[in-house]
Write an enzyme that holds these catalytic residues in place. Structure first.
Site, PDB file in Angstrom:
ATOM      1  N   ASP A   1       0.826  -1.201   0.000  1.00  0.00           N
ATOM      2  CA  ASP A   1       0.000   0.000   0.000  1.00  0.00           C
ATOM      3  C   ASP A   1       0.867   1.260   0.000  1.00  0.00           C
ATOM      4  O   ASP A   1       2.073   1.212   0.280  1.00  0.00           O
ATOM      5  CB  ASP A   1      -0.894  -0.022   1.247  1.00  0.00           C
TER       6      ASP A   1
ATOM      7  N   ASN B   1      -0.285   5.248   1.085  1.00  0.00           N
ATOM      8  CA  ASN B   1      -1.512   5.964   1.419  1.00  0.00           C
ATOM      9  C   ASN B   1      -1.417   7.472   1.559  1.00  0.00           C
ATOM     10  O   ASN B   1      -2.292   8.078   2.189  1.00  0.00           O
ATOM     11  CB  ASN B   1      -2.106   5.370   2.705  1.00  0.00           C
TER      12      ASN B   1
ATOM     13  N   ASP C   1     -10.647   2.082  -3.525  1.00  0.00           N
ATOM     14  CA  ASP C   1     -11.203   1.805  -2.192  1.00  0.00           C
ATOM     15  C   ASP C   1     -12.716   1.791  -2.227  1.00  0.00           C
ATOM     16  O   ASP C   1     -13.355   1.436  -1.239  1.00  0.00           O
ATOM     17  CB  ASP C   1     -10.736   2.867  -1.188  1.00  0.00           C
TER      18      ASP C   1
HETATM   19  C1  GLA Z   1      -5.779   1.872   2.144  1.00  0.00           C
HETATM   20  C2  GLA Z   1      -6.145   0.711   1.242  1.00  0.00           C
HETATM   21  C3  GLA Z   1      -7.210  -0.127   1.910  1.00  0.00           C
HETATM   22  C4  GLA Z   1      -6.694  -0.626   3.237  1.00  0.00           C
HETATM   23  C5  GLA Z   1      -6.267   0.548   4.108  1.00  0.00           C
HETATM   24  C6  GLA Z   1      -5.574   0.082   5.370  1.00  0.00           C
HETATM   25  O1  GLA Z   1      -6.831   2.767   2.260  1.00  0.00           O
HETATM   26  O2  GLA Z   1      -6.557   1.162   0.007  1.00  0.00           O
HETATM   27  O3  GLA Z   1      -7.564  -1.215   1.092  1.00  0.00           O
HETATM   28  O4  GLA Z   1      -5.615  -1.498   3.020  1.00  0.00           O
HETATM   29  O5  GLA Z   1      -5.374   1.405   3.409  1.00  0.00           O
HETATM   30  O6  GLA Z   1      -5.129   1.126   6.140  1.00  0.00           O
END
Ligand code: GLA
Length: 753
Positions: A479, A481, A549
């Site tokens: 990931d 973020n 997401d």
């Molecule tokens: C991001 C990812 C999600 C999940 C969260 C966890 O938003 O896209 O799928 O893994 O992080 O913190």
């Protein structure tokens, strides 16, 4: 496929059965562009294609010539300021402050196959017969700078891959303030520009507008390719549709800041540029140093948008994605994120896993929250050691329990990030990207590790490799973020700070390369808050990516539809999640959530124990269905049939390579009463074949089931493609078909007799 070089006429013709790409050496030894499009016959002389007309206000190169102005000549890699006024492909700053460059052809060579790009993702070949590569060696004598333009033509498909390499062999220090991967001057501007834009949770919506004089561009300055814009654009003729007409696709194999731009000049010619975004970019080239741009891929078709997409799909599926999982059906997984978020214990996970196993799921993925002091967004990132309060036997113990159940185990990482509340940050506060004297901004309470530094990448590598080698891990979700801010590296000198964004991505690629090489059977899925780094660069390392997401089926139809313009279904992570949906609070039928998620890698992102028994039976049937059809869906030929951006109904299909089997998805956003008759014209079938057609879901006779298939009857391929498949239903109204509802969907299955 071949590269024909005419030494007398100074032309280079790259061609295969579908395309011709023709260049010439201009009178000033710079490279001119003559043609890119449908294959044309090889001729002795193409010089008539070079248009050089005297123009008012032109600035000219030669004293005795009022026509030869670079502004009005279609070029291969235009530079600014010496009679060309368009945005250049590159800008080089010399020690004396000069920004004028003149890249003149010096030499060239043809190589079978395709050279690798060191440290960068790129398309590849499995044997030299698949491609030929032309490398043009250009020189700017004054700067002591060599520029190599690389063109690879593929034997099949209208594909040309391009990149540029700068080599400083002179005595002065140079700075590259712009270095595009691709510059393409087209002779007219009769195109619609299509970009793929959006935001978190609504990524890659196609946006269409007519090219106009001036500049239209998309890009990213966020340090990742971004949710906002994808590094992919299409120029299509205004009358081109999914099955007919000309289109050009431009795709950048890169995951960092990018620019994709079309500049239409006053004479309606179009310059396309694609590469690393020049804002914030400044690459120092000391004597002896080199700079390699990422690769850009251009595709031409005269057979419509579906064909353009199919060309990208097969190239990216077979010759960009690599490794063990490239050609394999993807495991059906369950991910605990939307089931538990941070609120889990080992026993809770085991219960979810047990039910998943009972339903036929093959892979259990533990998402965020298993490491360090990570019980919320505020702490733990950077400490990639298991939290023993939650997982008493660590990852090894949990992975073993999952394996003992007969499932594979997968794990979430966010390697590039750190929370201030972490041991890693306490030990190395200077390892984050941070501008001296300025505040460091956070995103989701996390900071970006300086991946331009080898020791930082090494440290994260050691932590990840330890876990991957000690525990039975078959899958990694990687990931990312947050976007980058205060992009400054404590380890680089002042005159190299313009290199940090790119060096950061090179660090990411380096870590991916090391891990995928050391753990070749681990399936990597990339992710960046959903689709924030859904780009071809990532595909080279991770053959699938979490598409968004947003797991709501209605939204997902749009996101996945937009993504198919460039990316194959095998690359699209798609899961069934709970109703009401966590992002939108919308209730959609379980069958529609599955009917959407089938067109991707397929999995579940909910607690199956919370479903009713009837729903659990439906899930089992969905998994049985996907196991039967996933090879066809993930590796068949994909067609868009009806766009969610145009109306109430969306449809798409995949067809097997022998055209004997096909699966079509049909989605209706809102139900209606006493609706008009509807038909769906299918594509890619064998016109001579007779197909047995079945439907899962509601059908025209009002029968309905999420799990069973109903036979529609025998239909001919030519009829299905020309007249169409009848999809009309009576809908509600007299309450005869009460099960038909908003957000309804169907799957049609076709098998040749
Ligand atoms: C991001 C990812 C999600 C999940 C969260 C966890 O938003 O896209 O799928 O893994 O992080 O913190």
């Amino acid at each position: 496929m071949c590269i024909i070089i005419n030494k007398q006429k100074n032309t280079f013709h790259l061609c295969n059965e579908e395309i011709s790409y023709i260049m010439t050496v201009l009178p000033n030894s710079q490279m001119g562009q003559l043609y890119f499009g449908k294959r044309i016959k090889e001729r002795e002389d193409y010089s008539h294609l070079l248009e050089i007309l005297p123009r008012p206000m032109a600035s000219c190169i030669y004293d005795t010539d009022k026509a030869f102005s670079m502004e009005h000549i279609k070029q291969e890699y235009g530079t600014f300021g010496a009679t060309d006024y368009r945005i250049p492909a590159a800008e080089v700053i010399q020690e004396n402050g000069n920004r004028i460059s003149e890249f003149c052809l010096h030499d060239y060579r043809v190589e079978p196959g395709k050279p690798k790009l060191p440290g960068l993702p790129a398309t590849y070949t499995e044997n030299d017969a698949e491609t030929d590569t032309l490398i043009l060696g250009l020189e700017d004598q004054q700067a002591g700078l060599r520029l190599e333009l690389t063109y690879t033509v593929f034997a099949r498909g209208g594909i040309i891959a391009r990149s540029a390499r700068f080599l400083n062999h002179g005595g002065q220090t140079l700075h590259l303030s712009s270095a595009m991967s691709l510059c393409m001057d087209l002779p007219d501007s009769e195109y619609d520009w299509i970009q793929f834009s959006g935001a978190w949770a609504r990524e890659r919506y196609p946006k269409v507008r007519r090219l106009e004089q001036g500049i239209q561009s998309v890009g990213s300055l966020r340090g990742h390719s971004s949710h906002n814009h994808n590094p992919f654009v299409i120029l299509k003729r205004p009358n081109t549709d999914e099955s007919h007409g000309e289109a050009l696709g431009f795709s950048l194999i890169y995951s960092g800041n990018f620019l994709a731009q079309a500049e239409v000049d006053t004479y309606d010619t179009t310059r396309v540029l694609m590469g690393i975004h020049p804002n914030g970019f400044d690459w120092k080239l000391s004597p002896g140093e080199e700079f390699q741009t990422p690769e850009a891929v251009m595709v031409y078709t005269d057979r419509g948008m579906n064909h353009l997409s199919q060309t990208f799909h097969s190239l990216y599926q077979k010759r960009l994605a690599r490794g063990y999982w490239r050609d394999r059906e993807r495991p059906i997984l369950i991910n605990n994120w939307e089931a538990t978020y941070f609120d889990f214990t080992e026993e809770k996970l085991i219960k979810i896993a047990e039910k998943a196993k009972e339903c036929g799921i093959e892979l259990f993925v533990l998402d965020d929250g298993w490491f360090g002091q990570r019980s919320s967004e505020h702490a733990g990132l950077g400490d990639w050691t298991p939290n023993l309060d939650r997982l008493p036997e660590g990852i090894n113990g949990l992975a073993q329990r999952i394996e003992d159940m007969g499932m594979k185990f997968g794990l979430w990482f966010e390697p590039e990030m750190v929370n201030r509340d972490s041991d890693l940050y306490r030990e190395h506060p200077d390892w984050i990207l941070a501008a001296p004297g300025y505040r460091s901004s956070h995103g989701r309470y996390q900071y970006v590790l300086d991946f331009s530094r080898k020791e930082v990448v090494d440290c994260i590598y050691r932590m990840m490799a330890k876990i991957l080698s000690e525990a039975k891990i078959s899958y990694v979700k990687w990931d990312m973020n947050r976007s980058i801010t205060e992009c400054y590296s404590a380890a680089l000198p002042p005159d190299r700070q313009g290199e940090v964004y790119h060096r950061y991505i090179l660090g990411v690629y380096d870590l991916y390369e090391r891990l995928t090489e050391e753990f070749p059977q681990v399936l990597f899925e990339s992710c960046a808050s959903g689709g924030g780094r859904f780009d071809p660069g990532m595909l080279y390392y991770a053959p699938q990516a979490w598409t968004s997401d947003d797991t709501d089926a209605v939204e997902r139809v749009k996101i996945q539809y937009g993504s198919t313009y460039c990316y194959p279904l095998s690359s699209m992570g798609s899961h069934v999640s709970a109703a009401p949906n966590h992002q939108l609070n919308r209730n959609t039928p379980l069958r529609t959530r599955a009917n959407t998620a089938y067109f991707g890698t397929f999995g579940y992102e909910l607690n199956l124990n919370l479903l009713s028994e009837e729903e659990q039976e439906e899930v089992k049937e969905q998994i049985r269905f996907m196991k039967e059809y996933r090879h066809l869906i993930q590796f068949g030929t994909f067609y868009r049939l009806k766009s969610p951006f145009d109306g109430n109904i969306t449809a798409w299909m995949t067809v097997s390579s022998d055209r004997k089997e096909a699966v079509a998805g049909w989605y209706r956003t809102l139900n209606g009463v006493n609706m008009p008759y509807t038909r769906l014209r299918l594509q890619g079938l064998d016109p001579e074949a007779e197909y047995e057609v079945e439907v899962r879901g509601s059908c025209e006779r009002g029968t309905f089931s999420g799990t069973q298939s109903f036979r529609i009857g025998t239909r001919c391929g030519d009829e299905l493609m020309n007249l169409g498949l009848i999809t009309s239903d009576a809908s509600s109204g007299q309450n005869e078909n009460a099960e038909s509802c908003d957000f309804d969907s169907r799957i049609y299955i076709l098998k040749a007799k």
